[in-house]
Design a protein around this motif. Structure first.
Motif, PDB file in Angstrom:
ATOM      1  N   ASN A  42       0.817  -1.229   0.000  1.00 47.35           N
ATOM      2  CA  ASN A  42       0.000   0.000   0.000  1.00 47.35           C
ATOM      3  C   ASN A  42       0.847   1.275   0.000  1.00 47.35           C
ATOM      4  O   ASN A  42       0.477   2.276  -0.614  1.00 47.35           O
ATOM      5  CB  ASN A  42      -1.009  -0.002   1.151  1.00 47.35           C
ATOM      6  CG  ASN A  42      -0.391  -0.174   2.526  1.00 47.35           C
ATOM      7  OD1 ASN A  42       0.622   0.440   2.853  1.00 47.35           O
ATOM      8  ND2 ASN A  42      -1.012  -1.006   3.355  1.00 47.35           N
ATOM      9  N   GLY A  94      -1.519   2.174   9.101  1.00 47.84           N
ATOM     10  CA  GLY A  94      -2.880   1.974   9.564  1.00 47.84           C
ATOM     11  C   GLY A  94      -3.205   2.850  10.762  1.00 47.84           C
ATOM     12  O   GLY A  94      -2.310   3.293  11.496  1.00 47.84           O
ATOM     13  N   SER A  95      -4.488   3.095  10.943  1.00 51.74           N
ATOM     14  CA  SER A  95      -4.932   3.879  12.101  1.00 51.74           C
ATOM     15  C   SER A  95      -4.480   3.236  13.406  1.00 51.74           C
ATOM     16  O   SER A  95      -4.228   3.918  14.398  1.00 51.74           O
ATOM     17  CB  SER A  95      -6.459   4.011  12.081  1.00 51.74           C
ATOM     18  OG  SER A  95      -7.078   2.735  11.977  1.00 51.74           O
ATOM     19  N   SER A  96      -4.346   1.919  13.397  1.00 50.04           N
ATOM     20  CA  SER A  96      -4.009   1.189  14.623  1.00 50.04           C
ATOM     21  C   SER A  96      -2.664   1.609  15.202  1.00 50.04           C
ATOM     22  O   SER A  96      -2.495   1.613  16.418  1.00 50.04           O
ATOM     23  CB  SER A  96      -4.014  -0.316  14.350  1.00 50.04           C
ATOM     24  OG  SER A  96      -3.181  -0.605  13.250  1.00 50.04           O
ATOM     25  N   ASP A 109     -10.489   0.922  14.839  1.00 53.71           N
ATOM     26  CA  ASP A 109     -10.000  -0.458  14.826  1.00 53.71           C
ATOM     27  C   ASP A 109     -10.896  -1.424  15.594  1.00 53.71           C
ATOM     28  O   ASP A 109     -10.571  -2.609  15.712  1.00 53.71           O
ATOM     29  CB  ASP A 109      -8.587  -0.507  15.431  1.00 53.71           C
ATOM     30  CG  ASP A 109      -7.603   0.338  14.663  1.00 53.71           C
ATOM     31  OD1 ASP A 109      -7.588   0.233  13.422  1.00 53.71           O
ATOM     32  OD2 ASP A 109      -6.863   1.124  15.288  1.00 53.71           O
ATOM     33  N   TRP A 147      -6.987   9.965   3.811  1.00 52.09           N
ATOM     34  CA  TRP A 147      -7.444   8.656   4.272  1.00 52.09           C
ATOM     35  C   TRP A 147      -7.558   7.707   3.086  1.00 52.09           C
ATOM     36  O   TRP A 147      -8.055   8.074   2.024  1.00 52.09           O
ATOM     37  CB  TRP A 147      -8.801   8.759   4.961  1.00 52.09           C
ATOM     38  CG  TRP A 147      -8.801   9.493   6.264  1.00 52.09           C
ATOM     39  CD1 TRP A 147      -9.169  10.794   6.484  1.00 52.09           C
ATOM     40  CD2 TRP A 147      -8.435   8.970   7.548  1.00 52.09           C
ATOM     41  NE1 TRP A 147      -9.041  11.118   7.814  1.00 52.09           N
ATOM     42  CE2 TRP A 147      -8.594  10.014   8.496  1.00 52.09           C
ATOM     43  CE3 TRP A 147      -7.984   7.720   7.992  1.00 52.09           C
ATOM     44  CZ2 TRP A 147      -8.326   9.851   9.848  1.00 52.09           C
ATOM     45  CZ3 TRP A 147      -7.707   7.559   9.342  1.00 52.09           C
ATOM     46  CH2 TRP A 147      -7.880   8.609  10.261  1.00 52.09           C
ATOM     47  N   TYR A 149      -7.946   3.165   1.987  1.00 51.07           N
ATOM     48  CA  TYR A 149      -8.300   1.828   2.468  1.00 51.07           C
ATOM     49  C   TYR A 149      -7.027   1.014   2.602  1.00 51.07           C
ATOM     50  O   TYR A 149      -6.129   1.111   1.759  1.00 51.07           O
ATOM     51  CB  TYR A 149      -9.203   1.092   1.482  1.00 51.07           C
ATOM     52  CG  TYR A 149     -10.466   1.792   1.101  1.00 51.07           C
ATOM     53  CD1 TYR A 149     -11.104   2.658   1.987  1.00 51.07           C
ATOM     54  CD2 TYR A 149     -11.036   1.579  -0.148  1.00 51.07           C
ATOM     55  CE1 TYR A 149     -12.274   3.293   1.622  1.00 51.07           C
ATOM     56  CE2 TYR A 149     -12.214   2.210  -0.514  1.00 51.07           C
ATOM     57  CZ  TYR A 149     -12.824   3.069   0.374  1.00 51.07           C
ATOM     58  OH  TYR A 149     -13.983   3.695   0.007  1.00 51.07           O
ATOM     59  N   ASN A 150      -6.978   0.187   3.639  1.00 44.58           N
ATOM     60  CA  ASN A 150      -5.951  -0.827   3.628  1.00 44.58           C
ATOM     61  C   ASN A 150      -6.314  -1.821   2.533  1.00 44.58           C
ATOM     62  O   ASN A 150      -7.452  -1.846   2.070  1.00 44.58           O
ATOM     63  CB  ASN A 150      -5.845  -1.511   4.995  1.00 44.58           C
ATOM     64  CG  ASN A 150      -4.412  -1.543   5.483  1.00 44.58           C
ATOM     65  OD1 ASN A 150      -3.539  -2.021   4.770  1.00 44.58           O
ATOM     66  ND2 ASN A 150      -4.179  -1.031   6.687  1.00 44.58           N
ATOM     67  N   ARG A 154      -9.017  -7.309   7.377  1.00 37.46           N
ATOM     68  CA  ARG A 154      -8.134  -8.182   8.151  1.00 37.46           C
ATOM     69  C   ARG A 154      -8.860  -9.479   8.455  1.00 37.46           C
ATOM     70  O   ARG A 154      -9.992  -9.480   8.939  1.00 37.46           O
ATOM     71  CB  ARG A 154      -7.697  -7.494   9.448  1.00 37.46           C
ATOM     72  CG  ARG A 154      -6.891  -6.229   9.208  1.00 37.46           C
ATOM     73  CD  ARG A 154      -6.399  -5.614  10.510  1.00 37.46           C
ATOM     74  NE  ARG A 154      -5.184  -6.270  10.972  1.00 37.46           N
ATOM     75  CZ  ARG A 154      -3.955  -5.847  10.689  1.00 37.46           C
ATOM     76  NH1 ARG A 154      -3.776  -4.797   9.911  1.00 37.46           N
ATOM     77  NH2 ARG A 154      -2.898  -6.468  11.158  1.00 37.46           N
ATOM     78  N   HIS A 214      -4.308 -10.437   9.034  1.00 32.85           N
ATOM     79  CA  HIS A 214      -3.914  -9.361   8.134  1.00 32.85           C
ATOM     80  C   HIS A 214      -4.723  -9.479   6.851  1.00 32.85           C
ATOM     81  O   HIS A 214      -5.523 -10.417   6.689  1.00 32.85           O
ATOM     82  CB  HIS A 214      -2.419  -9.402   7.830  1.00 32.85           C
ATOM     83  CG  HIS A 214      -1.772  -8.048   7.850  1.00 32.85           C
ATOM     84  ND1 HIS A 214      -2.245  -6.986   7.092  1.00 32.85           N
ATOM     85  CD2 HIS A 214      -0.700  -7.558   8.531  1.00 32.85           C
ATOM     86  CE1 HIS A 214      -1.504  -5.929   7.311  1.00 32.85           C
ATOM     87  NE2 HIS A 214      -0.557  -6.227   8.190  1.00 32.85           N
ATOM     88  N   PRO A 239      -9.648  -1.932   8.079  1.00 35.85           N
ATOM     89  CA  PRO A 239      -8.790  -0.892   8.666  1.00 35.85           C
ATOM     90  C   PRO A 239      -8.595   0.326   7.779  1.00 35.85           C
ATOM     91  O   PRO A 239      -8.432   0.227   6.568  1.00 35.85           O
ATOM     92  CB  PRO A 239      -7.463  -1.626   8.886  1.00 35.85           C
ATOM     93  CG  PRO A 239      -7.473  -2.711   7.867  1.00 35.85           C
ATOM     94  CD  PRO A 239      -8.895  -3.112   7.667  1.00 35.85           C
ATOM     95  N   LEU A 241      -6.410   3.308   6.390  1.00 36.29           N
ATOM     96  CA  LEU A 241      -5.014   3.577   6.098  1.00 36.29           C
ATOM     97  C   LEU A 241      -4.871   5.088   5.986  1.00 36.29           C
ATOM     98  O   LEU A 241      -5.694   5.745   5.347  1.00 36.29           O
ATOM     99  CB  LEU A 241      -4.611   2.911   4.781  1.00 36.29           C
ATOM    100  CG  LEU A 241      -3.131   2.895   4.424  1.00 36.29           C
ATOM    101  CD1 LEU A 241      -2.367   1.971   5.366  1.00 36.29           C
ATOM    102  CD2 LEU A 241      -2.940   2.438   2.978  1.00 36.29           C
TER     103      LEU A 241
END
Length: 331
Positions: A42, A94-96, A109, A147, A149-150, A154, A214, A239, A241
């Motif tokens: 990504n 990722g936001s995480s 998340d 913003w 997308y991942n 997951r 993932h 998630p 991104l």
């Protein structure tokens, strides 16, 4: 006369030299934890889109972006802290990972809060992004420049098929070093094991892990399919991104150039969202070709076990309630 002429030439040349100095290139460093894969990485996909739009907008001579994939500048948790301090300018992640700095970001998340990526866009555009962006800037000196997308939801890759919470029970599943993600997998039934991205492959090889959670694109790009052959579509998280930008470089850039760069980054983010949806479909098909069994599971059973997480999160972080309501309204 020669001296005077030389002096005159020097004076004539001075404005051109000053002009070149004013147009000096802004050099930015962009970090990603994923491999340098132009289709499934990504960070690389965003970088390619960013360079394309910089050229289209006539900014390529003023803004130069150097790309550092595959943890070259450090593990994600170290890089996000470097962005906070202004040591690194930009990061795709990722936001995480940002939730480790600002817990409110972890709202994005929560397990089974999103049911699709388009829902994510609707929610963020409807106002869910604003309090998260404000909290990240206030507490960590970091802007969100866009913003995305991942590259897929997951799900769980393991050494055996996982169709129910009972199948997942006791399996050591790698999660992001993030309490929200870890709690989600624990509620799903796994022995959730936080681990840095760069340590996953060897841990799977050594049997320290039974699997990981993932998206298909990352599993393909990082070759995790070589160590585990069952991919169960739990889809417990869609998630977000983000493009994280240091407030140091944000304030250092000329405002007009900065605004042009942010508009360019947003355009590149939109292109990357489109690429993400296509990459996920292709990655799933390629995993099957690589000998991975891609199977469905009892998502309702997992969803019911995880439901308590969102309620507990709202109690612990009341400021997350309007964000969660906006996300649910966009379903």
């Amino acid at each position: 006369l020669q001296a005077a002429a030389a002096a005159g030439l020097g004076m004539a040349a001075a404005p051109a030299i000053i002009g070149r100095a004013q147009a000096a290139t802004v050099k930015l460093r962009l970090s990603s934890s994923l491999p340098d894969d132009p289709k499934f990485g990504n960070g690389r996909v965003f970088y390619d889109n960013l360079v394309k739009h910089l050229k289209q907008n006539g900014l390529a001579e003023q803004i130069e972006v150097a790309f550092f994939p595959n943890n070259q500048l450090g593990q994600e948790i170290d890089v996000i802290n470097s962005v906070k301090l202004g040591v690194i300018d930009l990061m795709v992640g990722g936001s995480s990972i940002a939730a480790n700095l600002v817990p409110l970001v972890g709202t994005l998340d929560l397990g089974y809060l999103f049911s699709s990526f388009p829902q994510q866009t609707r929610a963020l555009d409807a106002g869910a992004a604003k309090p998260i962006e404000e909290a990240l800037l206030k507490s960590s000196n970091i802007h969100i420049a866009g913003w995305m997308y991942n590259f897929g939801a997951r799900s769980v890759l393991a050494r055996k098929a996982v169709r129910t919470p009972e199948d997942l029970a006791g399996l050591k599943i790698r999660t992001l070093p993030n309490p929200v993600i870890t709690e989600c997998l624990r509620l799903m039934g796994a022995a959730a094991t936080p681990l840095a991205m760069g340590e996953i492959y060897t841990a799977l090889q050594a049997g320290v892990l039974d699997g990981l959670e993932h998206n298909a694109s990352t599993i393909l790009a990082s070759k995790f399919y070589e160590t585990a052959k069952f991919y169960s579509l739990t889809e417990h998280n869609f998630p977000a991104l983000a493009i994280f930008m240091s407030n140091i470089i944000f304030n250092r850039m000329d405002p007009k150039l900065r605004d042009a760069f942010l508009a360019t980054a947003e355009a590149a983010a939109v292109d990357t969202r489109v690429a993400a949806l296509a990459a996920n479909k292709e990655a799933l098909a390629l995993l099957v070709e690589k000998g991975v069994t891609v199977g469905d599971c009892d998502r309702d059973a997992f969803r019911k076990r995880v439901a308590v997480q969102t309620e507990n999160f709202m109690k612990a972080h009341p400021e997350s309630k309007p964000i969660i309501e906006a996300i649910r309204a966009a379903a």
